[in-house]
Write a protein that holds these residues in place. Sequence first.
Motif, PDB file in Angstrom:
ATOM      1  N   ASN A   1       0.834  -1.211   0.000  1.00 32.54           N
ATOM      2  CA  ASN A   1       0.000   0.000   0.000  1.00 32.54           C
ATOM      3  C   ASN A   1       0.864   1.254   0.000  1.00 32.54           C
ATOM      4  O   ASN A   1       0.609   2.213  -0.737  1.00 32.54           O
ATOM      5  CB  ASN A   1      -0.918   0.008   1.224  1.00 32.54           C
ATOM      6  N   ARG A   2       1.902   1.233   0.859  1.00 28.02           N
ATOM      7  CA  ARG A   2       2.787   2.416   0.920  1.00 28.02           C
ATOM      8  C   ARG A   2       3.534   2.602  -0.403  1.00 28.02           C
ATOM      9  O   ARG A   2       3.718   3.719  -0.880  1.00 28.02           O
ATOM     10  CB  ARG A   2       3.760   2.266   2.087  1.00 28.02           C
ATOM     11  N   SER A   3       3.976   1.494  -0.979  1.00 26.82           N
ATOM     12  CA  SER A   3       4.711   1.597  -2.248  1.00 26.82           C
ATOM     13  C   SER A   3       3.816   2.130  -3.365  1.00 26.82           C
ATOM     14  O   SER A   3       4.229   2.961  -4.175  1.00 26.82           O
ATOM     15  CB  SER A   3       5.266   0.221  -2.637  1.00 26.82           C
TER      16      SER A   3
ATOM     17  N   SER B   1       3.893   1.948 -13.053  1.00 25.45           N
ATOM     18  CA  SER B   1       4.683   1.586 -11.871  1.00 25.45           C
ATOM     19  C   SER B   1       3.815   0.887 -10.838  1.00 25.45           C
ATOM     20  O   SER B   1       4.249  -0.076 -10.193  1.00 25.45           O
ATOM     21  CB  SER B   1       5.314   2.841 -11.265  1.00 25.45           C
ATOM     22  N   VAL B   2       2.587   1.358 -10.653  1.00 24.25           N
ATOM     23  CA  VAL B   2       1.667   0.735  -9.693  1.00 24.25           C
ATOM     24  C   VAL B   2       1.413  -0.721 -10.070  1.00 24.25           C
ATOM     25  O   VAL B   2       1.484  -1.627  -9.228  1.00 24.25           O
ATOM     26  CB  VAL B   2       0.335   1.521  -9.638  1.00 24.25           C
TER      27      VAL B   2
ATOM     28  N   ALA C   1       1.224   4.042  -2.996  1.00 29.45           N
ATOM     29  CA  ALA C   1       0.947   5.458  -2.735  1.00 29.45           C
ATOM     30  C   ALA C   1       2.072   6.350  -3.242  1.00 29.45           C
ATOM     31  O   ALA C   1       1.844   7.503  -3.635  1.00 29.45           O
ATOM     32  CB  ALA C   1       0.735   5.685  -1.239  1.00 29.45           C
ATOM     33  N   ASN C   2       3.298   5.810  -3.255  1.00 31.54           N
ATOM     34  CA  ASN C   2       4.452   6.609  -3.691  1.00 31.54           C
ATOM     35  C   ASN C   2       4.831   6.371  -5.148  1.00 31.54           C
ATOM     36  O   ASN C   2       5.796   6.974  -5.630  1.00 31.54           O
ATOM     37  CB  ASN C   2       5.669   6.302  -2.797  1.00 31.54           C
ATOM     38  N   ALA C   3       4.099   5.507  -5.829  1.00 37.13           N
ATOM     39  CA  ALA C   3       4.442   5.192  -7.227  1.00 37.13           C
ATOM     40  C   ALA C   3       4.215   6.404  -8.117  1.00 37.13           C
ATOM     41  O   ALA C   3       3.314   7.213  -7.890  1.00 37.13           O
ATOM     42  CB  ALA C   3       3.614   4.018  -7.716  1.00 37.13           C
ATOM     43  N   ALA C   4       5.038   6.502  -9.151  1.00 32.50           N
ATOM     44  CA  ALA C   4       5.009   7.697  -9.998  1.00 32.50           C
ATOM     45  C   ALA C   4       3.857   7.690 -10.992  1.00 32.50           C
ATOM     46  O   ALA C   4       3.326   8.735 -11.339  1.00 32.50           O
ATOM     47  CB  ALA C   4       6.339   7.829 -10.752  1.00 32.50           C
ATOM     48  N   ASP C   5       3.470   6.508 -11.473  1.00 32.38           N
ATOM     49  CA  ASP C   5       2.446   6.484 -12.506  1.00 32.38           C
ATOM     50  C   ASP C   5       1.724   5.129 -12.493  1.00 32.38           C
ATOM     51  O   ASP C   5       2.028   4.238 -11.695  1.00 32.38           O
ATOM     52  CB  ASP C   5       3.063   6.742 -13.886  1.00 32.38           C
TER      53      ASP C   5
END
Length: 522
Positions: free
Chosen positions: A23-25, A34-35, A27-31
């Motif tokens: 979840n944290r990753s 990437s998600v 939330a910080n993904a660029a696009d």
Amino acid sequence: FLSRLRGSRKGDAARFAAVLGLNRSIANAADRRSVLQLLLDEAVDLFRAERGFLIESLPDGEFAVTSARNLDREVVKNPGAKISTTVVRRCLESRDGVFVEDAQNDPDEGLSGSQSIADMQLRSVLCIPLLAADRCYGCLYLDHRFHSSVFGADDLPWVQALADQGAIALRMYELLHAEAERTAAAARGSEQLTDRLVEVETELQQRAAVDLDRGKLEHEYPRIVGHAPATVRFLQTLDRVAAVDLSVLLVGESGCGKELAARAIHEYSRRGDARFVPVNVAAVSPAVLESELFGHVRGAYTGAERDREGLVRHAAGGVLFLDEVTEMPLDMQVKLLRFLEDHVVRPVGSDATYDVDLRVVAATNRDPFEAIQEGVLREDLYYRLAALSITVPPLRERLTDMPVLVEAFLREAAVERGAPARAATPALVDALRRRAWPGNVRQLRNEVFRLDAMADGDEIDPTLVADGSVGHPVRQSLVLADLEQWAIGEALRATGGNKAEAARVLGISRRALYNKLARGES
């Protein structure tokens, strides 16, 4: 699949921690890409899959692999040929998961006869739909070609959690894309309108700069007299604006002739044969302003004894002139804005609505941007009203028009007296020109009428022109509160006690005048 999911074990601390970390990753993904890669890599790692695929639904029942990774987090080449289309179609069509411990020998699921299963020698297969907002966005597909029973019943809740994250991510990016499209479309529309307004303004400026000969105007404007450069430039603007059926905001000091300008715009527009309906917003009680503009039905409130059409519907086809629009209460500004957006009227107390085609011309004696900052004018309403904004020049910018203005007012006064007009002598004009005119042309007209009434003979004695700004000697006291009350008193005397007229002369709202009078009496 659902029955197996309900019966599976719910507690797995390590996987729970992994899901939270994902979840944290995310939330910080660029696009978006990437998600989806983060999601797929985590799914392959967590469930010991040999390969993972994220598959998105396409129109007409088709689908496409948008991301494919193996256990080493390498991209799977030619992914469309590496998945079982039988498994994918069953998952998408049923909107239910497909869970097979050994695809080569699984009579319950009926997949062992699938050609794609046999060709790829698949063993363990797990495919879960990505569902959000009552829509299937695709599926999360995990497999292992070399080992059976890689995925167990205890894995199902966690795979479902990851699939839900994927669906939410796809839904979120779909909404963001739609919003970006709407924003871009609105921006394109705004840019086109801005470009058009810039073109109109540039044309107006170029036309005004070319020639200040009033004789070359398209229209005569008999009620707006004068040949001063400021006057002619203003009339050239009216020439152009009258033909463009957009809302207009007239900005100018009290008494400079904003209503005359509004009537000229109406007269020389395509709506000239229809009604011109003026409304002084400051002169209407806020309690009845909505009914005054939009009408009401009988019984809508106490005192509503009959249906009332309202001034907006009365002006249908023509021009509605809203004077002192910055004095309109904010809640009423919201209702006016709604009407300007859809041109639909709903009378107070009625369920019926009426489409009304009209042009709105508004006026204010305040700087609209200061009014916005002070919170008395909504910014969105300003931009609706000011599709075309025109500054009406004050009298001090057109002092060379003084002789013709005085002559015109003397003719008006003579008509009321029923006698020949007195002469606008150079001495009289010079005496008037030396005075200050905070109330502009309206104040000048009042003063000329006063002089005409006091005069004897064919000419007016210039000494009758008072020294003060409203016709009386200047007070010597410089105490600010005293000066304010003195100015109010002089304005009331000059206007015969008419508070609305006195407020215009002083350049303040009627409400502000009442407040100042109350402070002076206390």
